[in-house]
Motif scaffolding. Structure first.
Motif, PDB file in Angstrom:
ATOM      1  N   LYS A   1     -11.727 -37.095  -9.129  1.00 43.00           N
ATOM      2  CA  LYS A   1     -10.449 -36.592  -8.622  1.00 43.00           C
ATOM      3  C   LYS A   1     -10.217 -37.203  -7.242  1.00 43.00           C
ATOM      4  CE  LYS A   1      -8.648 -32.335  -6.763  1.00 43.00           C
ATOM      5  NZ  LYS A   1      -8.916 -30.926  -6.554  1.00 43.00           N
ATOM      6  N   LEU A   2      -9.047 -37.792  -7.062  1.00 41.88           N
ATOM      7  CA  LEU A   2      -8.687 -38.384  -5.774  1.00 41.88           C
ATOM      8  C   LEU A   2      -7.343 -37.842  -5.324  1.00 41.88           C
ATOM      9  CD1 LEU A   2      -9.470 -42.192  -6.117  1.00 41.88           C
ATOM     10  CD2 LEU A   2     -10.526 -40.600  -4.562  1.00 41.88           C
ATOM     11  N   ALA A   3      -7.232 -37.539  -4.059  1.00 40.79           N
ATOM     12  CA  ALA A   3      -5.946 -37.146  -3.481  1.00 40.79           C
ATOM     13  C   ALA A   3      -5.134 -38.406  -3.197  1.00 40.79           C
ATOM     14  CB  ALA A   3      -6.167 -36.357  -2.200  1.00 40.79           C
ATOM     15  N   PHE A   4      -3.822 -38.297  -3.208  1.00 39.02           N
ATOM     16  CA  PHE A   4      -2.963 -39.446  -2.930  1.00 39.02           C
ATOM     17  C   PHE A   4      -3.273 -40.049  -1.564  1.00 39.02           C
ATOM     18  CE2 PHE A   4       0.930 -38.288  -5.773  1.00 39.02           C
ATOM     19  CZ  PHE A   4       0.131 -38.421  -6.888  1.00 39.02           C
ATOM     20  N   SER A   5      -3.646 -39.220  -0.613  1.00 40.87           N
ATOM     21  CA  SER A   5      -3.907 -39.721   0.737  1.00 40.87           C
ATOM     22  C   SER A   5      -5.181 -40.569   0.811  1.00 40.87           C
ATOM     23  CB  SER A   5      -4.004 -38.550   1.712  1.00 40.87           C
ATOM     24  OG  SER A   5      -5.021 -37.661   1.301  1.00 40.87           O
ATOM     25  N   ASP A   6      -6.058 -40.480  -0.184  1.00 38.73           N
ATOM     26  CA  ASP A   6      -7.301 -41.264  -0.209  1.00 38.73           C
ATOM     27  C   ASP A   6      -7.127 -42.645  -0.820  1.00 38.73           C
ATOM     28  OD1 ASP A   6      -8.581 -39.116   0.915  1.00 38.73           O
ATOM     29  OD2 ASP A   6      -9.435 -38.399  -0.973  1.00 38.73           O
TER      30      ASP A   6
END
Length: 185
Positions: free
Chosen positions: A115-120
């Motif tokens: 799972k990755l956040a858009f900010s990453d």
């Protein structure tokens, strides 16, 4: 020019008309599902059959071990691209999972996040050939869509057999510019 609207993104994807991977749109969610290639499955079955054939013939134990190692390597290199990638605009996250449990388990063991956040996210791109360089060049005709994040190694989103398709999807994902928060769903 950046794309700031999910419906504009959907129109661009539908204009290209990808056969593999399948790209599905739901409310606030894009799902990219890579389908297996027939020749990969056949070659994998041949490697496993040779490995088992040599294993049951006791005089050929060493070739059996070599074919088993080769089949494990080929299995990992081919089927790591079978990811199901979900881009969720409601939670601003990207989720990755594979249809094959062993590959999901190996991601957990090696600490690769699912799972990755858009900010990453740094960038999207595409890469030709194998991901791990070795003496075996079984997948040099493959093109992978790769997500480069700030903290993790590159993550494969999908695989293609044609460079044009990989380049088109990578350029659309770059234009969509996920790290920005002003996307209209």
């Amino acid at each position: 020019m950046d794309i700031h609207n999910l419906s504009t993104f959907q129109k661009e994807i539908q204009e290209i008309g990808f056969k593999n991977p399948k790209i599905k749109f739901n409310s606030g969610l894009i799902k990219i599902v890579t389908l297996p290639f027939f020749d990969d499955i056949i070659f994998q079955l041949v490697l496993w059959t040779l490995s088992l054939t040599f294993l049951f013939n006791n005089s050929l134990l060493f070739p059996s071990i070599i074919f088993f190692g080769l089949s494990c390597y080929y299995f990992y290199m081919n089927f790591i691209g079978w990811d199901i990638c979900q881009i969720d605009f409601n939670t601003k996250n990207i989720y990755f999972k594979n249809r094959i449990f062993i590959l999901n388990l190996s991601r957990k063991i090696f600490g690769i996040r699912s799972k990755l956040a858009f900010s990453d996210i740094n960038t999207f791109g595409y890469k030709q050939g194998t991901l791990i360089k070795s003496g075996l060049y079984l997948n040099d005709n493959r093109f992978y869509i790769v997500l480069n994040s700030k903290y993790d190694p590159s993550i494969i989103i999908s695989q293609f057999k044609s460079e044009k398709d990989a380049q088109n999807l990578a350029s659309i994902l770059k234009k969509f510019n996920l790290p920005k928060e002003h996307i209209i769903v």
